[in-house]
Design an enzyme around this catalytic site. Structure first.
Site, PDB file in Angstrom:
ATOM      1  N   TYR A 165       0.845  -1.210   0.000  1.00 53.91           N
ATOM      2  CA  TYR A 165       0.000   0.000   0.000  1.00 53.91           C
ATOM      3  C   TYR A 165       0.884   1.266   0.000  1.00 53.91           C
ATOM      4  CZ  TYR A 165      -2.883   3.763   1.902  1.00 53.91           C
ATOM      5  OH  TYR A 165      -3.495   4.983   2.122  1.00 53.91           O
ATOM      6  N   SER A 202      -3.344  13.165   8.110  1.00 52.05           N
ATOM      7  CA  SER A 202      -4.308  12.835   7.060  1.00 52.05           C
ATOM      8  C   SER A 202      -5.721  12.665   7.623  1.00 52.05           C
ATOM      9  CB  SER A 202      -3.874  11.526   6.389  1.00 52.05           C
ATOM     10  OG  SER A 202      -4.924  10.989   5.614  1.00 52.05           O
ATOM     11  N   TYR A 247      -9.861  15.768   3.124  1.00 47.18           N
ATOM     12  CA  TYR A 247     -10.523  15.303   1.908  1.00 47.18           C
ATOM     13  C   TYR A 247     -11.959  15.788   2.001  1.00 47.18           C
ATOM     14  CZ  TYR A 247      -6.874  11.923   0.548  1.00 47.18           C
ATOM     15  OH  TYR A 247      -5.716  11.324   0.138  1.00 47.18           O
ATOM     16  N   THR A 276      -6.696  18.680   0.046  1.00 44.61           N
ATOM     17  CA  THR A 276      -6.186  17.865  -1.064  1.00 44.61           C
ATOM     18  C   THR A 276      -7.198  17.866  -2.205  1.00 44.61           C
ATOM     19  OG1 THR A 276      -4.874  16.491   0.393  1.00 44.61           O
ATOM     20  CG2 THR A 276      -5.447  15.532  -1.736  1.00 44.61           C
ATOM     21  N   LYS A 286      -3.341  21.302  -1.946  1.00 44.50           N
ATOM     22  CA  LYS A 286      -2.387  20.229  -2.285  1.00 44.50           C
ATOM     23  C   LYS A 286      -2.867  19.451  -3.505  1.00 44.50           C
ATOM     24  CE  LYS A 286      -0.210  16.106  -0.282  1.00 44.50           C
ATOM     25  NZ  LYS A 286      -0.866  14.953  -0.888  1.00 44.50           N
ATOM     26  N   HIS A 331       0.287  13.357  -5.801  1.00 45.88           N
ATOM     27  CA  HIS A 331      -0.124  12.346  -4.828  1.00 45.88           C
ATOM     28  C   HIS A 331       0.858  11.159  -4.835  1.00 45.88           C
ATOM     29  CE1 HIS A 331      -3.903  11.963  -2.359  1.00 45.88           C
ATOM     30  NE2 HIS A 331      -3.382  10.773  -2.116  1.00 45.88           N
TER      31      HIS A 331
HETATM   32  C1  LIG Z   1       0.746   5.327   1.503  1.00 46.00           C
HETATM   33  C2  LIG Z   1       0.360   6.728   1.095  1.00 46.00           C
HETATM   34  C3  LIG Z   1      -0.796   7.292   1.608  1.00 46.00           C
HETATM   35  C4  LIG Z   1      -1.130   8.604   1.268  1.00 46.00           C
HETATM   36  N1  LIG Z   1      -2.235   9.188   1.841  1.00 46.00           N
HETATM   37  C5  LIG Z   1      -2.529  10.476   1.575  1.00 46.00           C
HETATM   38  C6  LIG Z   1      -3.604  11.119   2.241  1.00 46.00           C
HETATM   39  O1  LIG Z   1      -4.289  10.532   3.068  1.00 46.00           O
HETATM   40  N2  LIG Z   1      -3.843  12.420   1.927  1.00 46.00           N
HETATM   41  C7  LIG Z   1      -3.098  13.114   1.001  1.00 46.00           C
HETATM   42  O2  LIG Z   1      -3.353  14.279   0.749  1.00 46.00           O
HETATM   43  N3  LIG Z   1      -2.053  12.520   0.392  1.00 46.00           N
HETATM   44  C8  LIG Z   1      -1.747  11.237   0.659  1.00 46.00           C
HETATM   45  N4  LIG Z   1      -0.671  10.653   0.056  1.00 46.00           N
HETATM   46  C9  LIG Z   1       0.191  11.449  -0.834  1.00 46.00           C
HETATM   47  C10 LIG Z   1       1.313  12.116  -0.020  1.00 46.00           C
HETATM   48  O3  LIG Z   1       0.795  13.128   0.790  1.00 46.00           O
HETATM   49  C11 LIG Z   1       2.375  12.749  -0.925  1.00 46.00           C
HETATM   50  O4  LIG Z   1       1.764  13.607  -1.843  1.00 46.00           O
HETATM   51  C12 LIG Z   1       3.247  11.729  -1.672  1.00 46.00           C
HETATM   52  O5  LIG Z   1       3.483  10.598  -0.880  1.00 46.00           O
HETATM   53  C13 LIG Z   1       4.564  12.380  -2.077  1.00 46.00           C
HETATM   54  O6  LIG Z   1       5.379  11.507  -2.780  1.00 46.00           O
HETATM   55  P1  LIG Z   1       6.555  10.624  -2.099  1.00 46.00           P
HETATM   56  O7  LIG Z   1       5.853   9.489  -1.436  1.00 46.00           O
HETATM   57  O8  LIG Z   1       7.363  10.205  -3.271  1.00 46.00           O
HETATM   58  O9  LIG Z   1       7.275  11.508  -1.117  1.00 46.00           O
HETATM   59  C14 LIG Z   1      -0.318   9.339   0.376  1.00 46.00           C
HETATM   60  C15 LIG Z   1       0.848   8.759  -0.110  1.00 46.00           C
HETATM   61  C16 LIG Z   1       1.199   7.482   0.243  1.00 46.00           C
HETATM   62  C17 LIG Z   1       2.481   6.894  -0.297  1.00 46.00           C
END
Ligand SMILES: Cc1cc2nc3c(=O)[nH]c(=O)nc-3n(C[C@H](O)[C@H](O)[C@H](O)COP(=O)(O)O)c2cc1C
Length: 389
Positions: free
Chosen positions: A25, A107, A130, A156, A251, A275
Protein backbone atom coordinates in the site's frame (compact mmCIF):
# COMPACT_ATOMS: atom_id res chain seq x y z
CA UNK A 1 19.79 2.12 13.95
CA UNK A 2 23.42 2.67 12.88
CA UNK A 3 22.50 0.56 9.88
CA UNK A 4 20.10 3.25 8.70
CA UNK A 5 22.39 5.41 6.57
CA UNK A 6 19.99 6.15 3.74
CA UNK A 7 16.26 6.37 3.12
CA UNK A 8 16.65 3.11 1.20
CA UNK A 9 17.94 1.43 4.40
CA UNK A 10 14.75 2.54 6.16
CA UNK A 11 12.68 1.23 3.26
CA UNK A 12 14.33 -2.19 3.55
CA UNK A 13 13.73 -2.28 7.32
CA UNK A 14 10.09 -1.31 6.84
CA UNK A 15 9.65 -4.01 4.21
CA UNK A 16 10.86 -6.61 6.70
CA UNK A 17 8.77 -5.36 9.61
CA UNK A 18 5.43 -4.51 8.01
CA UNK A 19 3.07 -7.19 6.58
CA UNK A 20 3.34 -7.34 2.78
CA UNK A 21 -0.14 -6.06 1.89
CA UNK A 22 0.46 -2.93 3.99
CA UNK A 23 3.97 -2.38 2.62
CA UNK A 24 2.54 -2.69 -0.90
CA UNK A 25 0.00 0.00 0.00
CA UNK A 26 2.89 2.37 0.78
CA UNK A 27 4.82 1.51 -2.36
CA UNK A 28 2.12 1.39 -4.97
CA UNK A 29 1.31 3.91 -7.65
CA UNK A 30 -1.68 3.94 -9.96
CA UNK A 31 -2.07 1.80 -13.09
CA UNK A 32 1.27 1.27 -14.89
CA UNK A 33 3.06 3.42 -12.28
CA UNK A 34 4.71 5.62 -14.93
CA UNK A 35 4.16 8.84 -12.98
CA UNK A 36 5.43 7.13 -9.83
CA UNK A 37 8.63 6.26 -11.73
CA UNK A 38 8.82 9.72 -13.35
CA UNK A 39 8.76 11.37 -9.91
CA UNK A 40 12.08 9.66 -9.23
CA UNK A 41 13.73 9.82 -12.64
CA UNK A 42 13.04 13.57 -13.02
CA UNK A 43 15.71 14.23 -10.39
CA UNK A 44 18.43 12.57 -12.44
CA UNK A 45 17.90 15.09 -15.27
CA UNK A 46 19.42 17.80 -13.08
CA UNK A 47 23.03 18.03 -11.89
CA UNK A 48 24.38 19.91 -8.89
CA UNK A 49 26.96 22.58 -9.70
CA UNK A 50 30.16 21.85 -7.81
CA UNK A 51 31.87 25.09 -6.73
CA UNK A 52 35.14 25.21 -4.82
CA UNK A 53 37.11 27.56 -2.59
CA UNK A 54 33.98 29.16 -1.16
CA UNK A 55 33.90 29.75 2.61
CA UNK A 56 31.20 27.33 3.73
CA UNK A 57 32.08 27.19 7.41
CA UNK A 58 28.77 28.72 8.44
CA UNK A 59 25.67 27.24 6.83
CA UNK A 60 22.00 28.00 7.33
CA UNK A 61 19.31 25.47 6.44
CA UNK A 62 16.42 27.50 7.83
CA UNK A 63 13.49 28.78 5.83
CA UNK A 64 10.23 30.64 6.40
CA UNK A 65 7.15 28.46 6.05
CA UNK A 66 3.84 30.33 6.20
CA UNK A 67 5.55 33.21 7.95
CA UNK A 68 7.23 31.06 10.59
CA UNK A 69 10.98 30.48 10.71
CA UNK A 70 11.77 26.77 10.61
CA UNK A 71 15.24 25.25 11.08
CA UNK A 72 14.87 22.94 8.08
CA UNK A 73 13.10 23.23 4.72
CA UNK A 74 11.21 19.96 5.26
CA UNK A 75 7.71 18.86 6.19
CA UNK A 76 5.93 15.51 6.55
CA UNK A 77 3.22 14.92 3.92
CA UNK A 78 -0.18 13.54 4.89
CA UNK A 79 -0.13 9.75 4.58
CA UNK A 80 -3.23 7.67 5.32
CA UNK A 81 -3.06 4.65 7.66
CA UNK A 82 0.36 5.51 9.15
CA UNK A 83 -0.93 3.94 12.36
CA UNK A 84 -1.07 0.55 10.64
CA UNK A 85 2.59 0.61 9.60
CA UNK A 86 3.54 0.81 13.29
CA UNK A 87 1.34 1.08 16.36
CA UNK A 88 0.24 4.72 16.83
CA UNK A 89 2.27 5.70 13.76
CA UNK A 90 0.72 9.17 13.46
CA UNK A 91 1.67 10.01 17.04
CA UNK A 92 5.21 8.73 16.37
CA UNK A 93 5.56 10.88 13.24
CA UNK A 94 4.08 13.97 14.93
CA UNK A 95 6.58 13.61 17.78
CA UNK A 96 9.48 13.23 15.34
CA UNK A 97 8.37 16.33 13.42
CA UNK A 98 8.10 18.30 16.67
CA UNK A 99 11.64 17.20 17.65
CA UNK A 100 12.95 18.89 14.48
CA UNK A 101 10.41 21.73 14.49
CA UNK A 102 9.07 20.89 11.05
CA UNK A 103 5.37 20.68 10.06
CA UNK A 104 3.53 17.37 10.35
CA UNK A 105 0.34 17.01 8.30
CA UNK A 106 -2.24 14.61 9.73
CA UNK A 107 -4.31 12.84 7.06
CA UNK A 108 -8.12 12.65 7.14
CA UNK A 109 -7.52 8.89 6.68
CA UNK A 110 -5.31 8.54 9.76
CA UNK A 111 -5.63 5.79 12.33
CA UNK A 112 -4.98 8.03 15.34
CA UNK A 113 -7.64 10.72 15.44
CA UNK A 114 -7.08 14.48 15.39
CA UNK A 115 -7.83 14.48 19.12
CA UNK A 116 -5.38 11.58 19.79
CA UNK A 117 -2.55 13.48 18.10
CA UNK A 118 -3.51 16.81 19.69
CA UNK A 119 -3.27 15.25 23.16
CA UNK A 120 0.45 14.56 22.69
CA UNK A 121 1.44 17.29 20.24
CA UNK A 122 3.68 19.94 21.75
CA UNK A 123 3.41 21.98 18.54
CA UNK A 124 0.37 22.77 16.42
CA UNK A 125 0.19 20.28 13.57
CA UNK A 126 -1.50 20.75 10.21
CA UNK A 127 -4.64 18.87 9.20
CA UNK A 128 -5.23 17.48 5.70
CA UNK A 129 -8.83 17.48 4.50
CA UNK A 130 -10.52 15.30 1.91
CA UNK A 131 -13.84 16.82 0.94
CA UNK A 132 -16.55 14.22 1.52
CA UNK A 133 -20.02 14.16 -0.04
CA UNK A 134 -21.38 14.46 3.48
CA UNK A 135 -20.59 18.16 3.93
CA UNK A 136 -21.70 18.13 7.55
CA UNK A 137 -19.03 15.52 8.22
CA UNK A 138 -16.49 17.56 6.23
CA UNK A 139 -17.30 20.72 8.18
CA UNK A 140 -17.21 18.70 11.40
CA UNK A 141 -13.65 17.60 10.59
CA UNK A 142 -12.63 21.23 10.04
CA UNK A 143 -14.22 22.29 13.32
CA UNK A 144 -12.53 19.43 15.19
CA UNK A 145 -9.16 20.37 13.70
CA UNK A 146 -9.64 24.01 14.67
CA UNK A 147 -10.74 23.02 18.18
CA UNK A 148 -7.54 20.92 18.49
CA UNK A 149 -5.37 23.93 17.65
CA UNK A 150 -4.54 23.09 14.02
CA UNK A 151 -3.72 26.44 12.47
CA UNK A 152 -3.24 25.20 8.90
CA UNK A 153 -5.62 23.22 6.70
CA UNK A 154 -4.16 21.29 3.77
CA UNK A 155 -6.98 20.73 1.30
CA UNK A 156 -6.19 17.86 -1.06
CA UNK A 157 -7.63 18.45 -4.53
CA UNK A 158 -6.23 15.54 -6.54
CA UNK A 159 -8.36 12.75 -5.08
CA UNK A 160 -11.98 13.43 -5.98
CA UNK A 161 -11.94 9.95 -7.43
CA UNK A 162 -9.50 7.22 -6.42
CA UNK A 163 -6.88 6.20 -8.95
CA UNK A 164 -6.68 2.42 -9.25
CA UNK A 165 -3.70 0.77 -7.63
CA UNK A 166 -3.39 -2.77 -8.91
CA UNK A 167 -1.33 -4.02 -5.99
CA UNK A 168 -4.02 -2.99 -3.52
CA UNK A 169 -6.72 -4.66 -5.61
CA UNK A 170 -4.70 -7.87 -5.85
CA UNK A 171 -3.98 -7.81 -2.11
CA UNK A 172 -7.68 -7.15 -1.40
CA UNK A 173 -6.72 -4.22 0.83
CA UNK A 174 -9.63 -3.34 3.12
CA UNK A 175 -11.21 -6.82 2.89
CA UNK A 176 -13.25 -7.83 5.90
CA UNK A 177 -12.70 -10.38 7.27
CA UNK A 178 -9.01 -10.47 6.38
CA UNK A 179 -8.04 -12.92 3.66
CA UNK A 180 -6.03 -16.06 4.60
CA UNK A 181 -3.02 -14.51 2.84
CA UNK A 182 -3.28 -11.32 4.88
CA UNK A 183 -3.65 -13.37 8.07
CA UNK A 184 -0.55 -15.34 7.14
CA UNK A 185 1.40 -12.11 6.59
CA UNK A 186 0.26 -10.79 9.97
CA UNK A 187 1.21 -14.05 11.68
CA UNK A 188 4.69 -13.98 10.16
CA UNK A 189 5.32 -10.42 11.44
CA UNK A 190 4.98 -11.04 15.19
CA UNK A 191 6.79 -7.88 16.31
CA UNK A 192 4.39 -5.74 14.26
CA UNK A 193 1.38 -7.79 15.47
CA UNK A 194 2.43 -7.46 19.11
CA UNK A 195 2.71 -3.67 18.77
CA UNK A 196 -0.71 -3.45 17.14
CA UNK A 197 -2.26 -5.69 19.81
CA UNK A 198 -1.16 -3.19 22.45
CA UNK A 199 -2.90 -0.15 21.00
CA UNK A 200 -6.66 0.41 20.81
CA UNK A 201 -6.15 2.45 17.62
CA UNK A 202 -6.59 0.16 14.63
CA UNK A 203 -9.26 1.81 12.51
CA UNK A 204 -9.84 5.22 10.92
CA UNK A 205 -9.89 7.39 14.05
CA UNK A 206 -11.32 10.49 12.39
CA UNK A 207 -14.29 8.60 11.03
CA UNK A 208 -15.29 5.77 13.36
CA UNK A 209 -17.55 7.10 16.08
CA UNK A 210 -18.25 10.25 14.10
CA UNK A 211 -20.63 8.79 11.51
CA UNK A 212 -23.82 7.18 12.81
CA UNK A 213 -23.99 3.39 12.33
CA UNK A 214 -20.45 3.05 10.98
CA UNK A 215 -18.20 0.66 12.81
CA UNK A 216 -17.71 -2.63 10.99
CA UNK A 217 -14.63 -2.66 8.74
CA UNK A 218 -16.68 -3.68 5.70
CA UNK A 219 -19.11 -0.79 5.89
CA UNK A 220 -16.23 1.56 6.70
CA UNK A 221 -14.26 0.73 3.54
CA UNK A 222 -17.41 1.00 1.45
CA UNK A 223 -18.51 4.27 3.10
CA UNK A 224 -15.10 5.84 2.55
CA UNK A 225 -14.89 4.86 -1.11
CA UNK A 226 -18.35 6.32 -1.72
CA UNK A 227 -17.64 9.51 0.20
CA UNK A 228 -14.86 11.18 -1.83
CA UNK A 229 -16.78 13.92 -3.61
CA UNK A 230 -16.32 13.95 -7.40
CA UNK A 231 -18.40 17.12 -7.71
CA UNK A 232 -15.82 19.24 -5.83
CA UNK A 233 -15.08 22.44 -7.81
CA UNK A 234 -13.43 25.85 -7.31
CA UNK A 235 -16.65 27.36 -5.90
CA UNK A 236 -16.50 24.72 -3.15
CA UNK A 237 -12.85 25.55 -2.56
CA UNK A 238 -13.73 29.24 -2.17
CA UNK A 239 -16.52 28.36 0.28
CA UNK A 240 -14.14 26.22 2.32
CA UNK A 241 -11.63 29.09 2.23
CA UNK A 242 -14.26 31.40 3.73
CA UNK A 243 -15.18 28.85 6.37
CA UNK A 244 -11.61 28.07 7.54
CA UNK A 245 -10.20 30.88 9.66
CA UNK A 246 -6.60 29.62 9.69
CA UNK A 247 -4.09 29.26 6.86
CA UNK A 248 -5.07 27.30 3.77
CA UNK A 249 -2.73 25.16 1.67
CA UNK A 250 -4.01 23.58 -1.58
CA UNK A 251 -2.39 20.23 -2.29
CA UNK A 252 -2.22 18.37 -5.58
CA UNK A 253 -1.56 21.29 -7.95
CA UNK A 254 0.32 20.26 -11.08
CA UNK A 255 -0.88 22.76 -13.65
CA UNK A 256 -0.16 26.48 -14.02
CA UNK A 257 -3.85 27.32 -14.60
CA UNK A 258 -4.81 25.58 -11.36
CA UNK A 259 -1.99 27.37 -9.55
CA UNK A 260 -3.49 30.69 -10.74
CA UNK A 261 -6.87 29.60 -9.37
CA UNK A 262 -5.24 28.75 -6.07
CA UNK A 263 -3.93 32.32 -5.93
CA UNK A 264 -7.32 33.74 -6.89
CA UNK A 265 -9.17 31.87 -4.16
CA UNK A 266 -6.89 33.26 -1.45
CA UNK A 267 -4.84 30.23 -0.40
CA UNK A 268 -1.63 31.00 1.49
CA UNK A 269 0.31 28.17 -0.18
CA UNK A 270 0.04 25.28 -2.59
CA UNK A 271 1.78 21.92 -2.81
CA UNK A 272 3.02 20.88 -6.23
CA UNK A 273 2.12 17.21 -6.03
CA UNK A 274 0.68 14.30 -7.99
CA UNK A 275 -0.12 12.35 -4.83
CA UNK A 276 3.12 10.41 -5.11
CA UNK A 277 2.08 8.94 -8.49
CA UNK A 278 -1.01 7.35 -6.95
CA UNK A 279 -3.67 9.21 -8.92
CA UNK A 280 -3.41 10.24 -12.60
CA UNK A 281 -0.93 7.87 -14.17
CA UNK A 282 0.63 9.65 -17.16
CA UNK A 283 0.67 13.02 -15.41
CA UNK A 284 4.02 14.86 -15.31
CA UNK A 285 6.42 14.32 -12.45
CA UNK A 286 6.17 16.86 -9.64
CA UNK A 287 9.65 18.17 -10.44
CA UNK A 288 8.73 18.83 -14.09
CA UNK A 289 5.70 20.83 -12.97
CA UNK A 290 7.49 22.82 -10.29
CA UNK A 291 9.43 25.41 -12.31
CA UNK A 292 6.51 26.66 -14.40
CA UNK A 293 4.26 26.97 -11.36
CA UNK A 294 6.88 28.91 -9.41
CA UNK A 295 7.46 31.20 -12.41
CA UNK A 296 3.74 31.86 -12.73
CA UNK A 297 2.73 32.52 -9.12
CA UNK A 298 6.00 34.24 -8.12
CA UNK A 299 5.60 35.64 -4.59
CA UNK A 300 1.80 35.62 -4.50
CA UNK A 301 1.76 32.44 -2.44
CA UNK A 302 4.27 29.94 -1.09
CA UNK A 303 5.03 26.90 -3.20
CA UNK A 304 5.75 23.62 -1.43
CA UNK A 305 6.78 20.43 -3.17
CA UNK A 306 6.39 16.68 -2.77
CA UNK A 307 6.98 13.63 -4.93
CA UNK A 308 10.00 11.38 -5.26
CA UNK A 309 12.37 13.00 -2.77
CA UNK A 310 14.58 10.28 -1.28
CA UNK A 311 17.76 12.19 -0.43
CA UNK A 312 19.12 15.58 0.49
CA UNK A 313 20.47 15.86 -3.05
CA UNK A 314 16.91 15.49 -4.38
CA UNK A 315 15.70 18.05 -1.86
CA UNK A 316 18.33 20.59 -2.87
CA UNK A 317 17.24 20.30 -6.51
CA UNK A 318 13.60 21.03 -5.64
CA UNK A 319 14.70 23.97 -3.48
CA UNK A 320 16.86 25.36 -6.30
CA UNK A 321 13.88 25.12 -8.65
CA UNK A 322 11.82 27.31 -6.35
CA UNK A 323 10.19 25.15 -3.67
CA UNK A 324 9.90 26.93 -0.33
CA UNK A 325 9.86 23.59 1.50
CA UNK A 326 10.04 19.94 0.52
CA UNK A 327 7.54 17.47 1.94
CA UNK A 328 8.21 13.77 2.45
CA UNK A 329 5.57 11.07 2.00
CA UNK A 330 7.01 7.59 1.57
CA UNK A 331 10.29 8.43 3.37
CA UNK A 332 8.20 9.19 6.46
CA UNK A 333 6.15 6.01 5.98
CA UNK A 334 9.38 3.97 5.73
CA UNK A 335 10.62 5.61 8.93
CA UNK A 336 7.38 4.79 10.74
CA UNK A 337 7.45 1.18 9.50
CA UNK A 338 11.13 0.75 10.32
CA UNK A 339 11.04 2.07 13.86
CA UNK A 340 8.16 4.41 14.73
CA UNK A 341 9.34 7.75 16.10
CA UNK A 342 13.05 6.86 15.99
CA UNK A 343 12.71 5.73 12.36
CA UNK A 344 11.16 9.05 11.32
CA UNK A 345 13.74 11.01 13.32
CA UNK A 346 16.49 9.06 11.58
CA UNK A 347 14.93 9.81 8.19
CA UNK A 348 14.91 13.55 8.91
CA UNK A 349 18.49 13.40 10.20
CA UNK A 350 19.65 11.58 7.06
CA UNK A 351 18.07 14.18 4.80
CA UNK A 352 19.33 17.05 6.91
CA UNK A 353 22.93 15.80 6.74
CA UNK A 354 22.74 15.05 3.03
CA UNK A 355 21.29 18.50 2.31
CA UNK A 356 23.82 20.27 4.50
CA UNK A 357 26.89 18.52 3.08
CA UNK A 358 25.69 18.72 -0.51
CA UNK A 359 25.10 22.44 -0.19
CA UNK A 360 28.58 22.87 1.26
CA UNK A 361 30.11 20.98 -1.67
CA UNK A 362 28.09 23.18 -4.02
CA UNK A 363 29.59 26.26 -2.36
CA UNK A 364 26.14 27.25 -1.06
CA UNK A 365 25.73 28.55 2.46
CA UNK A 366 21.99 29.12 2.85
CA UNK A 367 18.74 27.57 1.75
CA UNK A 368 17.36 31.08 1.22
CA UNK A 369 20.14 31.73 -1.32
CA UNK A 370 19.50 28.66 -3.49
CA UNK A 371 18.23 29.19 -7.01
CA UNK A 372 18.25 27.67 -10.47
CA UNK A 373 21.80 28.92 -11.10
CA UNK A 374 23.10 26.29 -8.65
CA UNK A 375 21.98 23.51 -11.01
CA UNK A 376 23.03 22.26 -14.40
CA UNK A 377 19.79 21.45 -16.12
CA UNK A 378 18.66 19.18 -18.91
CA UNK A 379 19.23 22.06 -21.35
CA UNK A 380 22.93 21.95 -20.51
CA UNK A 381 23.24 18.36 -21.75
CA UNK A 382 25.06 18.11 -25.09
CA UNK A 383 22.68 17.88 -28.05
CA UNK A 384 23.53 14.87 -30.20
CA UNK A 385 23.59 15.41 -33.95
CA UNK A 386 22.30 12.56 -36.06
CA UNK A 387 22.90 12.43 -39.77
CA UNK A 388 21.12 10.11 -42.12
CA UNK A 389 23.00 8.12 -44.75
C1 LIG B 1 0.75 5.33 1.50
C2 LIG B 1 0.36 6.73 1.09
C3 LIG B 1 -0.80 7.29 1.61
C4 LIG B 1 -1.13 8.60 1.27
N1 LIG B 1 -2.24 9.19 1.84
C5 LIG B 1 -2.53 10.48 1.57
C6 LIG B 1 -3.60 11.12 2.24
O1 LIG B 1 -4.29 10.53 3.07
N2 LIG B 1 -3.84 12.42 1.93
C7 LIG B 1 -3.10 13.11 1.00
O2 LIG B 1 -3.35 14.28 0.75
N3 LIG B 1 -2.05 12.52 0.39
C8 LIG B 1 -1.75 11.24 0.66
N4 LIG B 1 -0.67 10.65 0.06
C9 LIG B 1 0.19 11.45 -0.83
C10 LIG B 1 1.31 12.12 -0.02
O3 LIG B 1 0.79 13.13 0.79
C11 LIG B 1 2.37 12.75 -0.92
O4 LIG B 1 1.76 13.61 -1.84
C12 LIG B 1 3.25 11.73 -1.67
O5 LIG B 1 3.48 10.60 -0.88
C13 LIG B 1 4.56 12.38 -2.08
O6 LIG B 1 5.38 11.51 -2.78
P1 LIG B 1 6.56 10.62 -2.10
O7 LIG B 1 5.85 9.49 -1.44
O8 LIG B 1 7.36 10.21 -3.27
O9 LIG B 1 7.28 11.51 -1.12
C14 LIG B 1 -0.32 9.34 0.38
C15 LIG B 1 0.85 8.76 -0.11
C16 LIG B 1 1.20 7.48 0.24
C17 LIG B 1 2.48 6.89 -0.30
Amino acid sequence: MDDWLTVEDLRKSARQRVPGFLFDYIESGSWAETTLAANRSAFTDWRLRQRVAVDVETRDLSTFVLGQKRPLPFGLSPVGMLGLFHADGEIAAARAAAAFDIPFVLSTMSICSIEDVARIAAEPFWFQLYVMRDRNFTHGLMDRAAACGCDTLVLTLDLQIMGQRHRDRRNRLGASPMTPRQLFQVATHPRWALGMSRTPRRSFGNIVGHVAGLDARASLAEWTARQFDPSLDWDDVRRLRDRWKGKLVLKGILDVDDAERAVACGAEALVVSNHGGRQLDGAPSSLEALQAIVASVKDRLEVFFDGGVRSGQDAVKALCLGARAVFLGRPMAYGVGAGGQSGVERMIEILRTELDLSMALMGQTSVAGLDRSALLGPAAAPVRQYTVG
